[in-house]
Write an enzyme that holds these catalytic residues in place. Structure first.
Site: not given
Ligand code: NAI
Length: 464
Positions: A34, A236, A267, A443
């Site tokens: 790591e 964007v 994000a 419940h």
């Molecule tokens: P994500 O892939 O889940 O979401 C990114 C979002 O950004 C998508 O909905 C996509 O359509 C949108 N996007 C992409 N390019 C864009 C643009 N140019 N303009 C506007 N929107 C755009 O990725 P995220 O949220 O960054 O998470 C990364 C990874 O980490 C994912 O696989 C996610 O599942 C995981 N993760 C899981 C969590 C959880 O289980 N609670 C919490 C945080 C992350």
């Protein structure tokens, strides 16, 4: 320190360290390499610190909006983002140390440094070379990324990622978040609760686009009430990055608009940590999408090299990586673990209310022309949810009409992350909805909403 082990795991995140522990439990001498802190993104700059901040956000919101109703008078509420960050760091550091403790307890050797692969099941770390007798397991994960193509390179001041958001001293007055996936929605919740005016920009037609449309709509409605703007179907076009603010040109369904914010939080997906591994030197192949190519047993294209976690492919979730870790450990010990059912991996977004799901969405059932029946139960009809003033949300069950198996389950609720597991167990074991109903649900609990949604899918709901 020994330089030969049965198994060497490259990367100490939830995929890697869990794999190492299981290998050691199964009698194999094991090392983890790591370069940073043990626990990886999840423990240090992901799942864990963000959950601590979400709890601060939840309390801030509850105290301001519900305390009076619960019979608690509160004076002026002062929000201190830096104190919330401090708490989240303590939790995170404690967890990372906990992983270190687990390594010692399970007699896993930790090698600190960045590892590069070599042929012959070897890894070079600094000037030292380590050899694996059985296998090398690659678990190097992902990292944040910007979108330089549209002028949004992460500069750590005005254009930030979750890595920086988790260390800010104060919440910005205005924040634009690009991407309404799990990261975007969780940080929108956190910063909005701490006073930022948040705009979330999502390219696809709705927030949490991978979730069932009803879940997306429900969370969008709640966020709207909290004055979080979600611009969906929005691209964007360009970004002007200044010293103290960023101006975004956004195109939404043919019309253009401008969003100005003190900070932009990226994000919109993550970059794969494959570049520095010397994969070419070993001949390990990548998929078209850039993940490391693996077969169903997580073997790479080269004998003796396995790959688990985010870089082995989606879904990029800690619990998926951990399961892959134990799976590979069992294989290496000569066991025959059952195949991982990737369709049965739950997904959770921990904003308030939480959004959780397993299996197919209703749209996917339609696309596959499945013969299905939907059951729903709103939390407004659940006594426990009413008692805690958390009635936003629902449980939705999609069952196969003929066999009654659960095709998909979708929950929006304050504790959806916990409630979903009853249905995860049910789906993994191919229980029918009748079998879920056979189990008596205590419940009053939110889980009764699961039982009621199941009954609704059978046309026998009691409380609506
Ligand atoms: P994500 O892939 O889940 O979401 C990114 C979002 O950004 C998508 O909905 C996509 O359509 C949108 N996007 C992409 N390019 C864009 C643009 N140019 N303009 C506007 N929107 C755009 O990725 P995220 O949220 O960054 O998470 C990364 C990874 O980490 C994912 O696989 C996610 O599942 C995981 N993760 C899981 C969590 C959880 O289980 N609670 C919490 C945080 C992350």
């Amino acid at each position: 320190m020994a330089n030969t082990f049965d198994v060497i795991v490259l990367g100490g995140g939830p995929a890697g360290y869990v794999c190492a522990i299981r290998c050691s439990q199964l009698g194999m001498s094991t090392a983890v390499v790591e370069r940073d802190k043990l626990g990886g993104v999840c423990v240090n700059v992901g799942c864990i610190p963000s959950k601590a901040l979400l709890q601060s956000a939840y309390l801030a919101h509850t105290i301001q909006h519900s305390a009076k109703r619960f019979g608690i008078q509160v004076g002026d509420v002062k929000l201190d983002f830096s104190a919330a960050i401090k708490h989240s760091r303590q939790v995170s550091d404690q967890n990372s140390k906990g992983v270190g403790f687990l390594m010692k307890k399970h007699k896993v050797t930790v090698i600190t440094g960045a590892g590069a692969l070599q042929p012959g099941k070897k890894i070079q770390v600094g000037g030292d070379t380590y050899t694996a007798k059985k296998a090398i397991v690659i678990a190097t994960g992902t990292r944040v990324k910007g979108i330089p193509q549209i002028g949004l390179e992460i500069n750590k001041t005005t254009v930030i990622s979750s890595d920086e958001a988790l260390f800010l001293d104060e919440a910005p007055k205005t924040l634009a978040i690009i991407g309404a996936g799990a990261v975007g929605m969780e940080f929108a919740d956190i910063f909005s609760a701490f006073g930022s005016k948040v705009t979330v920009i999502e390219m696809l037609p709705r927030a949490l686009p991978l979730e069932d449309a009803e879940s997306s709509n429900a969370i969008a409605k709640v966020f709207k009430k909290r004055r979080i703007d979600i611009l969906a179907g929005a691209a964007v076009k360009s970004a002007k990055v200044g010293d103290n603010s960023v101006t975004l040109e956004i195109g939404t369904n043919g019309s253009a608009q401008t969003v100005e914010a003190e900070k932009v939080l990226m994000a919109a997906g993550r970059a794969l940590n494959t570049e520095d591994l010397a994969l070419d030197a070993v001949g390990i192949k990548l998929t078209e999408a850039g993940f490391i190519e693996t077969n169903a047993d997580l073997r790479t294209s080269v004998d003796g090299y396995y790959c688990i976690g985010d870089i082995a492919g989606p879904p990029m979730l800690a619990h998926k990586g951990s399961r892959e870790g134990t799976h590979v450990a069992e294989l290496l010990a000569g066991h025959q673990p059952l195949p991982i059912k990737y369709d049965n991996i739950p997904s959770v977004t921990y904003c308030h209310p939480e959004v959780a799901s397993i299996g197919l969405t209703e749209d996917q059932c339609k696309e596959r022309s499945l013969d299905y029946q939907v059951g729903r139960f709103p939390l407004t009809a659940n006594g426990r949810a009413r008692a805690t003033l958390e009635t936003d949300g629902f449980v939705k069950i999609i069952r196969d009409k003929k066999y009654s198996e659960i095709l998909g389950a979708h929950i929006v609720a304050s504790h959806a992350s916990e409630m979903i597991h009853e249905l995860v167990v049910a789906r993994e074991n191919e229980y029918t909805v009748e079998e879920v109903d056979m189990a008596v649900h205590a419940h009053p609990t939110l889980s009764e909403a699961v039982a009621e949604a199941v009954l609704d899918s059978l046309g026998r709901v009691i409380h609506t």
